[in-house]
Design a protein around this motif. Structure first.
Motif, PDB file in Angstrom:
ATOM      1  N   TRP A  19       0.718  -1.301   0.055  1.00 50.86           N
ATOM      2  CA  TRP A  19      -0.137   0.111  -0.187  1.00 50.86           C
ATOM      3  C   TRP A  19       0.749   1.249   0.073  1.00 50.86           C
ATOM      4  CZ3 TRP A  19      -4.069  -0.249  -2.384  1.00 50.86           C
ATOM      5  CH2 TRP A  19      -5.071  -1.252  -2.117  1.00 50.86           C
ATOM      6  N   PRO A  20       1.865   1.418   0.799  1.00 51.64           N
ATOM      7  CA  PRO A  20       2.547   2.859   0.607  1.00 51.64           C
ATOM      8  C   PRO A  20       3.152   2.951  -0.679  1.00 51.64           C
ATOM      9  CG  PRO A  20       3.163   1.563   2.712  1.00 51.64           C
ATOM     10  CD  PRO A  20       2.447   0.680   1.820  1.00 51.64           C
ATOM     11  N   CYS A  21       3.534   1.724  -1.342  1.00 55.49           N
ATOM     12  CA  CYS A  21       4.167   2.075  -2.707  1.00 55.49           C
ATOM     13  C   CYS A  21       2.985   2.356  -3.782  1.00 55.49           C
ATOM     14  CB  CYS A  21       4.684   0.611  -3.266  1.00 55.49           C
ATOM     15  SG  CYS A  21       5.905  -0.423  -2.568  1.00 55.49           S
ATOM     16  N   TRP A  22       1.705   1.877  -3.530  1.00 58.11           N
ATOM     17  CA  TRP A  22       0.857   2.461  -4.368  1.00 58.11           C
ATOM     18  C   TRP A  22       0.250   3.711  -4.258  1.00 58.11           C
ATOM     19  CZ3 TRP A  22      -3.153  -1.754  -6.139  1.00 58.11           C
ATOM     20  CH2 TRP A  22      -2.647  -2.723  -7.100  1.00 58.11           C
ATOM     21  N   TRP A  23       0.186   4.091  -2.706  1.00 60.53           N
ATOM     22  CA  TRP A  23       0.029   5.500  -2.475  1.00 60.53           C
ATOM     23  C   TRP A  23       0.953   6.492  -3.025  1.00 60.53           C
ATOM     24  CZ3 TRP A  23      -0.489   4.228   3.602  1.00 60.53           C
ATOM     25  CH2 TRP A  23      -1.579   3.366   3.726  1.00 60.53           C
ATOM     26  N   SER A  24       1.944   6.280  -2.900  1.00 60.98           N
ATOM     27  CA  SER A  24       3.160   6.910  -3.310  1.00 60.98           C
ATOM     28  C   SER A  24       3.139   7.375  -5.036  1.00 60.98           C
ATOM     29  CB  SER A  24       4.486   6.549  -2.855  1.00 60.98           C
ATOM     30  OG  SER A  24       5.566   7.383  -3.318  1.00 60.98           O
ATOM     31  N   ALA A  25       2.757   5.989  -5.425  1.00 58.62           N
ATOM     32  CA  ALA A  25       2.929   6.257  -6.856  1.00 58.62           C
ATOM     33  C   ALA A  25       1.593   7.072  -7.348  1.00 58.62           C
ATOM     34  CB  ALA A  25       2.836   4.813  -7.544  1.00 58.62           C
ATOM     35  N   ALA A  26       0.536   6.848  -6.925  1.00 57.87           N
ATOM     36  CA  ALA A  26      -0.748   7.537  -7.127  1.00 57.87           C
ATOM     37  C   ALA A  26      -0.512   9.031  -6.822  1.00 57.87           C
ATOM     38  CB  ALA A  26      -1.614   7.046  -6.284  1.00 57.87           C
ATOM     39  N   LEU A  27       0.036   9.423  -5.613  1.00 55.86           N
ATOM     40  CA  LEU A  27       0.064  10.598  -5.055  1.00 55.86           C
ATOM     41  C   LEU A  27       1.038  11.388  -5.960  1.00 55.86           C
ATOM     42  CD1 LEU A  27      -0.307  13.083  -2.945  1.00 55.86           C
ATOM     43  CD2 LEU A  27       1.470  12.282  -1.760  1.00 55.86           C
ATOM     44  N   ALA A  28       2.242  10.683  -6.388  1.00 57.14           N
ATOM     45  CA  ALA A  28       3.211  11.181  -7.313  1.00 57.14           C
ATOM     46  C   ALA A  28       2.508  11.534  -8.778  1.00 57.14           C
ATOM     47  CB  ALA A  28       4.465  10.309  -7.581  1.00 57.14           C
ATOM     48  N   ALA A  29       1.683  10.780  -9.244  1.00 51.51           N
ATOM     49  CA  ALA A  29       1.171  10.857 -10.646  1.00 51.51           C
ATOM     50  C   ALA A  29       0.284  12.256 -10.676  1.00 51.51           C
ATOM     51  CB  ALA A  29       0.350   9.768 -11.112  1.00 51.51           C
ATOM     52  N   SER A  30      -0.753  12.259  -9.628  1.00 48.23           N
ATOM     53  CA  SER A  30      -1.696  13.234  -9.668  1.00 48.23           C
ATOM     54  C   SER A  30      -0.860  14.721  -8.945  1.00 48.23           C
ATOM     55  CB  SER A  30      -2.832  12.951  -8.685  1.00 48.23           C
ATOM     56  OG  SER A  30      -2.445  12.414  -7.383  1.00 48.23           O
ATOM     57  N   VAL A  65      10.403   6.803  -8.103  1.00 46.90           N
ATOM     58  CA  VAL A  65      10.223   6.367  -9.494  1.00 46.90           C
ATOM     59  C   VAL A  65       9.602   7.265 -10.630  1.00 46.90           C
ATOM     60  CG1 VAL A  65       8.968   4.639 -10.742  1.00 46.90           C
ATOM     61  CG2 VAL A  65      10.286   3.707  -8.672  1.00 46.90           C
ATOM     62  N   GLU A  66       8.477   8.260 -10.020  1.00 43.70           N
ATOM     63  CA  GLU A  66       7.936   9.306 -10.965  1.00 43.70           C
ATOM     64  C   GLU A  66       8.936  10.437 -11.118  1.00 43.70           C
ATOM     65  OE1 GLU A  66       4.971  11.034 -12.993  1.00 43.70           O
ATOM     66  OE2 GLU A  66       4.979   8.951 -12.282  1.00 43.70           O
ATOM     67  N   PHE A  67       9.819  10.900  -9.951  1.00 41.79           N
ATOM     68  CA  PHE A  67      10.328  12.297 -10.111  1.00 41.79           C
ATOM     69  C   PHE A  67      11.875  11.934 -10.155  1.00 41.79           C
ATOM     70  CE2 PHE A  67       6.436  13.523  -8.403  1.00 41.79           C
ATOM     71  CZ  PHE A  67       5.928  14.337  -9.084  1.00 41.79           C
ATOM     72  N   GLY A  68      12.272  10.847  -9.721  1.00 41.37           N
ATOM     73  CA  GLY A  68      14.000  10.609  -9.619  1.00 41.37           C
ATOM     74  C   GLY A  68      14.656  11.485  -8.635  1.00 41.37           C
ATOM     75  N   ASP A  69      13.712  11.656  -7.347  1.00 41.27           N
ATOM     76  CA  ASP A  69      14.334  12.553  -6.170  1.00 41.27           C
ATOM     77  C   ASP A  69      13.187  12.042  -5.218  1.00 41.27           C
ATOM     78  OD1 ASP A  69      12.288  14.325  -6.772  1.00 41.27           O
ATOM     79  OD2 ASP A  69      13.549  16.027  -7.236  1.00 41.27           O
ATOM     80  N   LEU A  70      13.465  12.810  -3.941  1.00 42.81           N
ATOM     81  CA  LEU A  70      12.430  12.732  -2.871  1.00 42.81           C
ATOM     82  C   LEU A  70      12.062  14.199  -2.372  1.00 42.81           C
ATOM     83  CD1 LEU A  70      13.781   9.851  -0.529  1.00 42.81           C
ATOM     84  CD2 LEU A  70      12.011   9.909  -2.008  1.00 42.81           C
ATOM     85  N   ASP A  71      10.908  14.453  -2.256  1.00 41.33           N
ATOM     86  CA  ASP A  71      10.349  15.897  -1.910  1.00 41.33           C
ATOM     87  C   ASP A  71       9.495  15.630  -0.573  1.00 41.33           C
ATOM     88  OD1 ASP A  71      11.411  17.300  -4.238  1.00 41.33           O
ATOM     89  OD2 ASP A  71       9.991  16.003  -5.328  1.00 41.33           O
ATOM     90  N   GLY A  72       9.167  16.923  -0.135  1.00 41.54           N
ATOM     91  CA  GLY A  72       8.276  16.713   1.244  1.00 41.54           C
ATOM     92  C   GLY A  72       7.172  15.776   1.312  1.00 41.54           C
ATOM     93  N   PRO A  73       6.132  16.017   0.222  1.00 44.12           N
ATOM     94  CA  PRO A  73       5.120  15.062   0.292  1.00 44.12           C
ATOM     95  C   PRO A  73       5.437  13.512   0.403  1.00 44.12           C
ATOM     96  CG  PRO A  73       4.792  16.629  -1.521  1.00 44.12           C
ATOM     97  CD  PRO A  73       6.101  16.671  -1.104  1.00 44.12           C
ATOM     98  N   ALA A  74       6.429  12.926  -0.219  1.00 46.73           N
ATOM     99  CA  ALA A  74       7.144  11.783  -0.063  1.00 46.73           C
ATOM    100  C   ALA A  74       7.468  11.405   1.562  1.00 46.73           C
ATOM    101  CB  ALA A  74       8.054  11.339  -0.821  1.00 46.73           C
ATOM    102  N   ILE A  75       8.223  12.408   1.989  1.00 41.95           N
ATOM    103  CA  ILE A  75       8.729  12.172   3.383  1.00 41.95           C
ATOM    104  C   ILE A  75       7.526  12.169   4.193  1.00 41.95           C
ATOM    105  CG2 ILE A  75      10.191  13.268   5.054  1.00 41.95           C
ATOM    106  CD1 ILE A  75      11.757  12.166   2.812  1.00 41.95           C
TER     107      ILE A  75
END
Length: 327
Positions: A50-61, A191-201
């Motif tokens: 689930w954290p993987c899919w949440w992160s992928a969905a959040l990054a996409a939108s 995977v989406e952005f090639g880095d880490l930002d605040g939302p992912a943290i």
């Protein structure tokens, strides 16, 4: 109905469901390896996924713009499938490793002594070979991503390696489990952005709190045996104050997720899934009986529904943006 496995008989492990496909489809010679990987208990890879899919969905939108087509706002199906395969493989590898490390403890606990190693249905050598094979599958999945995500994924192995030993030295092994099981909250964004930002943290921190909460519920099944063999856990630490701790942990989860959504400018309808998940968490706390092992297991498993609610909320937000462009 398969009997509970023991040194004298082959069967299912104590907390595996009756009638699972593992015992209906696979030959008996494969059962011990399916049990090492916990294929008969899918809730583990589901919670890892689930954290993987949440992160992928959040990054996409994230950061939507007027006129963005729907497909650009949804996570790539290929990434979702890769995360699924990776979650199943790495959860299986992690459980196999955990069983190798904990064989002496598992043999002393009623719920776990039916596992393949303490029951003698698998040898340590074959378990190590099986672990390596599962890890190789995970590596193949990881190599499909960008170089930053590959490096990030490799870094998680350090946490996985130390986790089985934490129950021997700290009352907070669930925190270390949270660090490992929530790693996907970073991976989808990377995977989406090639880095880490605040939302992912923030998504990662929130997921850690969620894992501590649901695994505390899970650990209440074994607290008496754990006390006898000297295994530590947040269930033993929190004791009768577990519900109060869960309010703080689950509340912190929702706050961190809300901050992550807001920071990523996720569509407002995504909050509907978060609200529904919050209601589910509140119900868990309200009905929890820490002295009822069967109920603790049911409530633990119900966190798969939390995963669906949050994910579908993010997908719904993306659809809403596409159907009603921003102004």
């Amino acid at each position: 109905m398969e009997p509970i496995q023991s040194k004298a008989a082959q069967g299912r492990v104590a907390d595996a469901p009756n009638g699972h496909w593992v015992y209906r489809v696979l030959p008996r010679s494969i059962w011990p390896y399916a049990q090492l990987a916990r294929w008969d208990r899918p809730i583990g890879w589901q919670l890892l996924l689930w954290p993987c899919w949440w992160s992928a969905a959040l990054a996409a939108s994230a950061y939507p713009r007027p006129g963005d087509p729907l497909l650009s706002l949804l996570p790539a199906p290929l990434y979702l499938v890769l995360f699924l395969i990776g979650a199943i493989a790495m959860r299986g590898a992690g459980c196999t490793y955990n069983d190798l490390v904990d064989e002496d403890i598992d043999n002393k606990v009623e719920r776990t002594r039916s596992r393949p190693l303490p029951s003698g249905k698998a040898t340590r050598r074959r378990a190590w070979v099986f672990l390596v094979l599962q890890a190789l599958v995970g590596l193949v999945v990881l190599m499909q991503f960008n170089s930053f995500a590959i490096l990030l994924g490799i870094c998680s192995l350090a946490i996985v390696a130390v986790y089985p030993f934490m129950k021997r030295i700290t009352n907070w092994p669930q925190l270390v489990l949270g660090l490992a099981f929530s790693w996907g909250a970073l991976m989808g964004w990377a995977v989406e952005f090639g880095d880490l930002d605040g939302p992912a943290i923030m998504l990662y921190i929130g997921s850690i709190l969620w894992v501590i909460g649901y695994d505390t519920i899970y650990a209440h099944q074994d607290k008496e045996d754990d006390a006898i063999v000297g295994v530590r856990s947040t269930a033993r630490l929190f004791g009768e104050n577990t519900k109060s701790w869960l309010v703080g942990l689950y509340g912190g989860t929702l706050i961190c997720f809300a901050i992550a959504f807001a920071s990523a400018q996720a569509p407002v309808p995504a909050l509907a899934g978060l609200i529904a998940a919050g209601a589910h968490m509140a119900r868990q706390i309200a009905v929890l009986d820490i002295d009822n092992p069967d109920q603790c297991l049911r409530l633990f498993r119900s966190n798969n529904q939390v995963g669906w609610l949050i994910f579908l909320g993010l997908i719904g937000g993306a659809v809403w943006v596409a159907l009603k462009p921003l102004v």
